[in-house]
Scaffold this motif. Sequence first.
Motif, PDB file in Angstrom:
ATOM      1  N   ARG A   1     -10.930   0.029  -4.722  1.00 52.76           N
ATOM      2  CA  ARG A   1     -11.617  -1.216  -4.636  1.00 52.76           C
ATOM      3  C   ARG A   1     -13.122  -1.147  -5.060  1.00 52.76           C
ATOM      4  NH1 ARG A   1      -7.577  -1.967  -4.409  1.00 52.76           N
ATOM      5  NH2 ARG A   1      -5.957  -3.063  -2.888  1.00 52.76           N
ATOM      6  N   LYS A   2     -13.560  -2.207  -5.957  1.00 52.01           N
ATOM      7  CA  LYS A   2     -14.798  -2.250  -6.412  1.00 52.01           C
ATOM      8  C   LYS A   2     -15.819  -3.233  -5.677  1.00 52.01           C
ATOM      9  CE  LYS A   2     -12.771  -0.189 -10.109  1.00 52.01           C
ATOM     10  NZ  LYS A   2     -11.772   0.869  -9.553  1.00 52.01           N
ATOM     11  N   THR A   3     -15.271  -3.922  -4.993  1.00 50.10           N
ATOM     12  CA  THR A   3     -16.159  -5.167  -4.535  1.00 50.10           C
ATOM     13  C   THR A   3     -17.634  -4.604  -3.914  1.00 50.10           C
ATOM     14  OG1 THR A   3     -14.302  -6.374  -3.905  1.00 50.10           O
ATOM     15  CG2 THR A   3     -16.350  -7.049  -2.907  1.00 50.10           C
ATOM     16  N   GLN A   4     -17.435  -3.267  -3.010  1.00 53.65           N
ATOM     17  CA  GLN A   4     -18.518  -2.652  -2.299  1.00 53.65           C
ATOM     18  C   GLN A   4     -19.588  -2.153  -3.128  1.00 53.65           C
ATOM     19  OE1 GLN A   4     -19.159  -3.809   1.048  1.00 53.65           O
ATOM     20  NE2 GLN A   4     -21.049  -2.719   0.563  1.00 53.65           N
ATOM     21  N   ALA A   5     -18.939  -1.553  -4.094  1.00 53.62           N
ATOM     22  CA  ALA A   5     -19.993  -0.815  -5.142  1.00 53.62           C
ATOM     23  C   ALA A   5     -20.601  -1.929  -5.942  1.00 53.62           C
ATOM     24  CB  ALA A   5     -18.917   0.146  -6.242  1.00 53.62           C
ATOM     25  N   ILE A   6     -20.113  -3.040  -6.393  1.00 52.86           N
ATOM     26  CA  ILE A   6     -20.843  -4.085  -7.075  1.00 52.86           C
ATOM     27  C   ILE A   6     -21.879  -4.736  -5.892  1.00 52.86           C
ATOM     28  CG2 ILE A   6     -20.826  -6.098  -8.282  1.00 52.86           C
ATOM     29  CD1 ILE A   6     -17.867  -5.694  -8.812  1.00 52.86           C
ATOM     30  N   ALA A   7     -21.659  -4.735  -4.763  1.00 53.27           N
ATOM     31  CA  ALA A   7     -22.489  -5.382  -3.907  1.00 53.27           C
ATOM     32  C   ALA A   7     -23.638  -4.275  -3.770  1.00 53.27           C
ATOM     33  CB  ALA A   7     -21.789  -5.655  -2.429  1.00 53.27           C
ATOM     34  N   ASP A   8     -23.399  -3.142  -3.527  1.00 55.35           N
ATOM     35  CA  ASP A   8     -24.479  -2.212  -3.284  1.00 55.35           C
ATOM     36  C   ASP A   8     -25.253  -2.220  -4.690  1.00 55.35           C
ATOM     37  OD1 ASP A   8     -23.455  -1.332  -1.155  1.00 55.35           O
ATOM     38  OD2 ASP A   8     -22.278   0.413  -1.950  1.00 55.35           O
ATOM     39  N   ASP A   9     -24.591  -2.206  -5.650  1.00 57.86           N
ATOM     40  CA  ASP A   9     -25.711  -2.281  -7.038  1.00 57.86           C
ATOM     41  C   ASP A   9     -26.555  -3.459  -7.057  1.00 57.86           C
ATOM     42  OD1 ASP A   9     -24.367  -0.018  -8.176  1.00 57.86           O
ATOM     43  OD2 ASP A   9     -23.120  -0.911  -9.543  1.00 57.86           O
ATOM     44  N   ILE A  10     -25.794  -4.682  -6.488  1.00 62.40           N
ATOM     45  CA  ILE A  10     -26.728  -6.045  -6.407  1.00 62.40           C
ATOM     46  C   ILE A  10     -27.949  -5.678  -5.715  1.00 62.40           C
ATOM     47  CG2 ILE A  10     -26.769  -8.437  -6.139  1.00 62.40           C
ATOM     48  CD1 ILE A  10     -23.556  -8.423  -6.810  1.00 62.40           C
TER      49      ILE A  10
ATOM     50  N   GLY B   1       0.885  -1.039   0.004  1.00 67.65           N
ATOM     51  CA  GLY B   1       0.232  -0.014  -0.055  1.00 67.65           C
ATOM     52  C   GLY B   1       0.725   1.470  -0.120  1.00 67.65           C
ATOM     53  N   SER B   2       2.030   1.229   0.487  1.00 73.69           N
ATOM     54  CA  SER B   2       2.909   2.538   0.497  1.00 73.69           C
ATOM     55  C   SER B   2       3.266   2.802  -1.033  1.00 73.69           C
ATOM     56  CB  SER B   2       4.071   2.079   1.408  1.00 73.69           C
ATOM     57  OG  SER B   2       4.661   0.988   0.922  1.00 73.69           O
ATOM     58  N   LEU B   3       3.265   1.937  -1.948  1.00 80.45           N
ATOM     59  CA  LEU B   3       3.583   2.116  -3.114  1.00 80.45           C
ATOM     60  C   LEU B   3       2.675   2.597  -3.994  1.00 80.45           C
ATOM     61  CD1 LEU B   3       6.159  -0.947  -3.830  1.00 80.45           C
ATOM     62  CD2 LEU B   3       6.773   1.357  -3.319  1.00 80.45           C
ATOM     63  N   LEU B   4       1.226   2.445  -3.629  1.00 79.12           N
ATOM     64  CA  LEU B   4      -0.011   2.729  -4.557  1.00 79.12           C
ATOM     65  C   LEU B   4      -0.786   3.413  -3.310  1.00 79.12           C
ATOM     66  CD1 LEU B   4      -0.157   2.170  -7.326  1.00 79.12           C
ATOM     67  CD2 LEU B   4      -1.729   0.448  -6.752  1.00 79.12           C
ATOM     68  N   THR B   5      -0.632   4.417  -3.016  1.00 75.64           N
ATOM     69  CA  THR B   5      -1.580   5.085  -1.871  1.00 75.64           C
ATOM     70  C   THR B   5      -2.847   5.035  -1.963  1.00 75.64           C
ATOM     71  OG1 THR B   5      -0.772   7.156  -2.719  1.00 75.64           O
ATOM     72  CG2 THR B   5       0.789   6.729  -1.010  1.00 75.64           C
ATOM     73  N   ASP B   6      -3.521   5.240  -3.265  1.00 71.71           N
ATOM     74  CA  ASP B   6      -4.890   5.483  -3.259  1.00 71.71           C
ATOM     75  C   ASP B   6      -5.392   3.863  -3.350  1.00 71.71           C
ATOM     76  OD1 ASP B   6      -4.184   5.289  -5.785  1.00 71.71           O
ATOM     77  OD2 ASP B   6      -5.352   7.011  -6.607  1.00 71.71           O
ATOM     78  N   SER B   7      -5.030   3.048  -3.222  1.00 72.27           N
ATOM     79  CA  SER B   7      -5.185   1.827  -3.828  1.00 72.27           C
ATOM     80  C   SER B   7      -6.389   1.202  -3.256  1.00 72.27           C
ATOM     81  CB  SER B   7      -4.117   0.674  -3.446  1.00 72.27           C
ATOM     82  OG  SER B   7      -4.418  -0.573  -3.649  1.00 72.27           O
ATOM     83  N   THR B   8      -6.767   1.669  -1.887  1.00 68.00           N
ATOM     84  CA  THR B   8      -8.137   1.050  -1.122  1.00 68.00           C
ATOM     85  C   THR B   8      -8.989   1.801  -1.482  1.00 68.00           C
ATOM     86  OG1 THR B   8      -7.442   2.340   0.787  1.00 68.00           O
ATOM     87  CG2 THR B   8      -6.867  -0.131   0.933  1.00 68.00           C
TER      88      THR B   8
END
Length: 186
Positions: A68-77, A58-65
Amino acid sequence: MLSDKLKEETKQNHQILEKALVGRLKSIRSAQEYAGLLKLFYGYFGGLETQINKTIDGSLLTDSTQRRKTQAIADDILALGDGIPAKATGNYLPRINDHLEALGALYVIEGSTLGGRIISKMMQQQLGFNKGMSFFSGYGDKTEQMWGTFKQALNNQAQTPGQEAVVIAAANETFLKFGEWFAKAH
Ligand code: HEM
């Protein structure tokens, strides 16, 4: 640059996946069918992100979290009145054992926001509503910008041809395994 090589060397697998998806997308006419498509994405991307969370630095890709898409897909379902399926595990997923392999998988997930703009327009036209479209809407009018910053971060990380090859192989495997996941569900 790594981002250019990734584009070139995964082009064919993107085309194969896109072709498989477009047929199914065109046939969607109901909220239930659309939720079925989202469930496929949830299972695969959910499994991928679980592995990515375990291996990414995460220190190399700081906005990584934030990406994430899992939550958005769950919300859509849930917005469409359907239930959340299980996530892909084991051999259904590409091998993601370290940071470089996680980057390859992330390239595929982030890139899906580009095609997602086309998919969300298609779905709104075919369904006549815009419920459950948060995942396919990606980052909205910030999509180009988010893609640009992701590519920049990516280009700073693989330093040698050997490291680049690891990222590219992981990206290709991520496309291929998605195609298999998709075919299995038919
Ligand atoms: C109907 C389905 C799809 C269509 C029509 C589509 C279309 C596109 C288009 C037009 C671009 C280029 C956008 C640009 O350069 O601004 C693109 C890029 C990309 N798409 Fe797709 N896509 C689809 C599905 C997917 C899926 C499901 C994934 C991943 C699982 C994906 C991954 C990518 C990636 C990684 C790129 C970036 C290529 C690069 O390095 O520039 N696409 N897609």
